[in-house]
Design a protein around this motif. Structure first.
Motif, PDB file in Angstrom:
ATOM      1  N   VAL A 119     -31.413  29.350  62.142  1.00 57.27           N
ATOM      2  CA  VAL A 119     -31.153  28.189  61.289  1.00 57.27           C
ATOM      3  C   VAL A 119     -32.181  28.133  60.159  1.00 57.27           C
ATOM      4  CG1 VAL A 119     -30.940  25.682  61.231  1.00 57.27           C
ATOM      5  CG2 VAL A 119     -30.141  26.955  63.236  1.00 57.27           C
ATOM      6  N   SER A 120     -33.465  28.260  60.510  1.00 54.85           N
ATOM      7  CA  SER A 120     -34.511  28.265  59.483  1.00 54.85           C
ATOM      8  C   SER A 120     -34.412  29.494  58.598  1.00 54.85           C
ATOM      9  CB  SER A 120     -35.893  28.205  60.147  1.00 54.85           C
ATOM     10  OG  SER A 120     -36.071  26.992  60.834  1.00 54.85           O
ATOM     11  N   TYR A 121     -34.046  30.624  59.207  1.00 54.42           N
ATOM     12  CA  TYR A 121     -33.918  31.849  58.428  1.00 54.42           C
ATOM     13  C   TYR A 121     -32.871  31.683  57.327  1.00 54.42           C
ATOM     14  CZ  TYR A 121     -36.732  34.582  61.743  1.00 54.42           C
ATOM     15  OH  TYR A 121     -37.743  35.075  62.503  1.00 54.42           O
ATOM     16  N   ALA A 122     -31.745  31.051  57.667  1.00 60.55           N
ATOM     17  CA  ALA A 122     -30.699  30.852  56.672  1.00 60.55           C
ATOM     18  C   ALA A 122     -31.221  30.016  55.508  1.00 60.55           C
ATOM     19  CB  ALA A 122     -29.487  30.183  57.317  1.00 60.55           C
ATOM     20  N   GLY A 123     -32.034  29.004  55.823  1.00 57.24           N
ATOM     21  CA  GLY A 123     -32.629  28.195  54.766  1.00 57.24           C
ATOM     22  C   GLY A 123     -33.582  28.993  53.901  1.00 57.24           C
ATOM     23  N   ARG A 124     -34.365  29.878  54.522  1.00 59.62           N
ATOM     24  CA  ARG A 124     -35.316  30.702  53.769  1.00 59.62           C
ATOM     25  C   ARG A 124     -34.602  31.655  52.823  1.00 59.62           C
ATOM     26  NH1 ARG A 124     -40.447  28.658  53.881  1.00 59.62           N
ATOM     27  NH2 ARG A 124     -40.845  27.821  55.967  1.00 59.62           N
ATOM     28  N   ALA A 132     -26.301  25.105  58.081  1.00 56.10           N
ATOM     29  CA  ALA A 132     -25.487  24.153  58.843  1.00 56.10           C
ATOM     30  C   ALA A 132     -24.530  24.884  59.780  1.00 56.10           C
ATOM     31  CB  ALA A 132     -24.710  23.255  57.887  1.00 56.10           C
ATOM     32  N   LEU A 133     -23.928  25.969  59.283  1.00 59.58           N
ATOM     33  CA  LEU A 133     -23.021  26.749  60.128  1.00 59.58           C
ATOM     34  C   LEU A 133     -23.792  27.413  61.273  1.00 59.58           C
ATOM     35  CD1 LEU A 133     -20.790  28.427  57.384  1.00 59.58           C
ATOM     36  CD2 LEU A 133     -20.115  26.621  58.980  1.00 59.58           C
ATOM     37  N   ALA A 134     -24.980  27.928  60.965  1.00 55.18           N
ATOM     38  CA  ALA A 134     -25.795  28.569  62.002  1.00 55.18           C
ATOM     39  C   ALA A 134     -26.186  27.565  63.080  1.00 55.18           C
ATOM     40  CB  ALA A 134     -27.038  29.195  61.381  1.00 55.18           C
ATOM     41  N   GLU A 135     -26.557  26.353  62.667  1.00 52.20           N
ATOM     42  CA  GLU A 135     -26.931  25.324  63.652  1.00 52.20           C
ATOM     43  C   GLU A 135     -25.750  24.988  64.554  1.00 52.20           C
ATOM     44  OE1 GLU A 135     -28.066  20.597  63.741  1.00 52.20           O
ATOM     45  OE2 GLU A 135     -28.848  21.821  62.089  1.00 52.20           O
TER      46      GLU A 135
END
Length: 651
Positions: A119-124, A132-135
């Motif tokens: 989830v954090s990786y997608a944001g980075r 949001a999809l990853a979460e």
């Protein structure tokens, strides 16, 4: 045990996931277990070990990471051929999801190891919608896994924030033989940074690792930044950090030598679920400066074996590194403390704990298999003795006919009942010896609902100032034509909160149903209500007696001939499960002894229709209940003790 490991990452790409899979495989096989690995293929058809390499494709812009989504049916066939006992999902996401579905198809327990904060990786990577999809996917996957293992307290809190239940802590081991201060190599140091204090980083060079934050260290006198690792961000980092030494990827003995030859290890990533390289640096006798977020918080003891700096604060990072770089004595003291801190974190110990988690997952899986409806949080198998070390002298039982003890006339005069709460009171009195008088009251009345507990039983209970209260209520509400299980649970939570506020320990029990076809109408309601009670127990610090998680309690032989109450055997079962939850020693052994010597009551006369069903229908037609006009079973405290060498009640 036969363990099927489904991993998102594997050789030749070496990272934390691959390393932990190799370690657990090695240590499980040493203990005689069989391991079968399912991993993405990377230009090879064989893994070099029992398992299967499944077709995969490289992640764009990061070809070392490979994605695999094989058909669930093919994975299920692999599990069947291997005859797996449990499915271990290593950092599951895509391949792990397919492995989870295959485990469900084979009716196998699954243990999902949360290791990558995607989830954090997608944001980075600048993908807010992807985050949001990853979460949503992480939540869905881990809520369906039988058990989830988180490597740190922060990772567990993150998962629980996503609504994931059954999250246990399981860290990572460290190879103390490979990573050791004896690997320090002065020739290596002279070749890399002669005469300078080496501040080193080891890890993947990618946006999520925040290596660019190390630019804050530029200009600190006498230090040389040395970076070990590779990845897509290396070209940008080489421009940003022109004075740093980039050594590329290293593993095995070369990595161990580099780590031990550092003077300070620095770790800037805020998205780490654990931080394996931190442990390896500590084992190498190197103090650590890491961000005070995520996994490092569990590993670094600030001002003891390193420093935790404020996340995102470049000045604080610079000051912490400068502090250690300029003080040889402090570095040596921190280095000794770091080595001592990881001395017990061996892979051998972690493998033993992992097998215990597999056993727990098997128990949870059996519990789930017996449920006709599930709601989250699901029933859990908590370790007995949740209240070890506590003792009580004033116990009040609240509830309905189950707590009153209806249909359990064992060793009682005609018209009197001896239910689970009465038995528990005797057990508590006897377990406390004769040092203190034990007082007991039972305010339960048959047919009572949650509103009656709140309006009638709770005020009287608070007046009596007990130190232990049991609450088992709700079944009569849930079997009505209309009811709101969520609102009912909220009322119970309010009552428990008032009891906790008054200083009472509370034993909160979930409600349960017999294994009969007619009960199926209510299973969804009961499941939702119980799920909210579990949340209430966690929020209020209550001792949970999760009777709904005990498949044995649904067996017909524990239920009385009226089909809606427990017989003596059922009340004994509940009493000893309650004793276990309260931390009573030897409760299980005492239950077996009681069962062996007990003689159940004689069966009632007459048919069920005339004896039980028709009177109930007649009461309902007149708008009455069986509890109308009745008062509490034991409205005031009675002394429970051992007069004459026998357990008994003194009024």
């Amino acid at each position: 045990m036969r363990v099927a490991v489904v991993t998102e990452s594997f050789l030749p790409h070496m990272n934390g996931v691959t390393g932990s899979v190799l370690q657990i495989r090695d240590h499980l096989e040493r203990r005689g277990h069989d391991v079968f690995v399912i991993a993405p293929a990377a230009g090879r058809r064989e893994l070099g070990m029992p398992g299967r390499a499944v077709p995969s494709f490289p992640l764009p812009r990061y070809p070392a990471v490979r994605l695999a989504v094989p058909p669930v049916a093919s994975l299920a066939r692999d599990l069947a051929r291997f005859d797996a006992d449990v499915v271990h999902l290593a950092s599951p996401f895509l391949l792990g999801w397919q492995g989870l579905l295959a485990a469900e198809a084979r009716r196998l327990p699954s243990v999902a190891v949360y290791q990558t904060d995607v989830v954090s990786y997608a944001g980075r990577y600048g993908l807010p919608q992807g985050a949001a999809l990853a979460e949503a996917h992480v939540r869905r996957l881990h809520r369906r896994a039988t058990l989830t293992l988180a490597p740190s307290a922060s990772a567990r809190a993150q998962l629980e924030g996503f609504g994931v239940d059954r999250v246990a802590l399981w860290g990572r081991g460290v190879d103390g033989a490979r990573f050791t201060p004896s690997r320090r190599d002065e020739r290596w140091r002279r070749s890399v940074a002669p005469g300078e204090v080496i501040v080193g980083y080891v890890g993947r060079l990618a946006p999520e690792k925040q290596v660019e934050d190390l630019a804050a260290l530029r200009g600190i006198p006498g230090i040389r930044l040395v970076i070990v690792g590779d990845g897509p961000a290396r070209p940008v980092l080489e421009q940003l950090l022109p004075d740093a030494v980039f050594l590329g990827h290293a593993d095995g003995d070369a990595l161990a030598t580099a780590l031990a030859s550092f003077d300070v290890f620095v770790h800037p990533g805020e998205s780490e679920t654990f931080g394996q390289t931190i442990q390896e640096a500590q084992a190498s006798g190197v103090p650590v400066v890491a961000t005070g977020a995520g996994g490092p918080v569990d590993l670094v003891r600030s001002s003891v074996d390193g420093w935790l700096y404020r996340p995102g604060d470049a000045d604080d990072l610079r000051a912490r590194v400068a502090d250690l770089a300029g003080d040889d004595a402090k570095r040596r003291a921190f280095a000794r403390a770091a080595r001592d801190a990881v001395s017990g974190r061996t892979w051998e110990a972690l493998a033993d704990r992992l097998v215990e988690h597999y056993d727990r997952a098997a128990m949870l899986h059996r519990t789930d298999a017996g449920r006709r409806a599930l709601a989250w949080p699901r029933p859990d198998v908590a370790a007995p003795g949740a209240a070890d070390g506590r003792s009580w002298s004033r116990y009040v039982a609240l509830g309905d006919s189950i707590t009153e003890g209806l249909c359990d006339a064992s060793r009682m005069p005609r018209g009197a009942f001896r239910g689970w709460a009465d038995r528990l009171a005797h057990l508590l009195a006897l377990s406390g010896g004769e040092r203190h008088a034990f007082r007991y009251a039972n305010l339960a009345v048959r047919s009572r609902r949650v509103a009656h507990l709140v309006e009638e039983q709770l005020p009287r209970c608070l007046e009596m100032r007990p130190d232990l209260v049991s609450v088992l209520i709700g079944a009569n509400d849930l079997t009505q034509v209309r009811c709101d299980p969520v609102a009912l649970a909220a009322q119970v939570e309010d009552a428990v909160t008032r009891l906790r506020g008054a200083g009472c320990d509370v034993l909160l029990a979930t409600v349960f149903l017999p294994d009969r076809w007619a009960a199926g109408v209510f299973t969804r309601r009961f499941a939702v209500y119980n799920a909210h009670l579990r949340r209430a127990a966690a929020r209020t610090g209550t001792i949970l007696l999760d009777l709904a998680a005990l498949p044995e309690l649904s067996r017909a032989e524990l239920w009385a001939d009226d089909k809606v109450h427990l017989r003596s055997r059922g009340h004994r079962y509940v009493a000893y499960r309650a004793a276990e939850a309260l931390g009573m020693p030897d409760a299980e052994a005492l239950a077996g002894l009681d069962e062996a010597f007990h003689v159940d009551e004689e069966p009632p006369t007459g048919s069920w229709l005339r004896r039980d069903a028709l009177p109930w229908v007649w009461r309902r037609l007149r708008g009455r209940t069986a509890g109308d006009g009745l008062t509490a079973k034991v409205p005031d405290y009675v002394l429970v003790g051992r007069p004459g060498g026998r357990a008994g009640v003194q009024r």
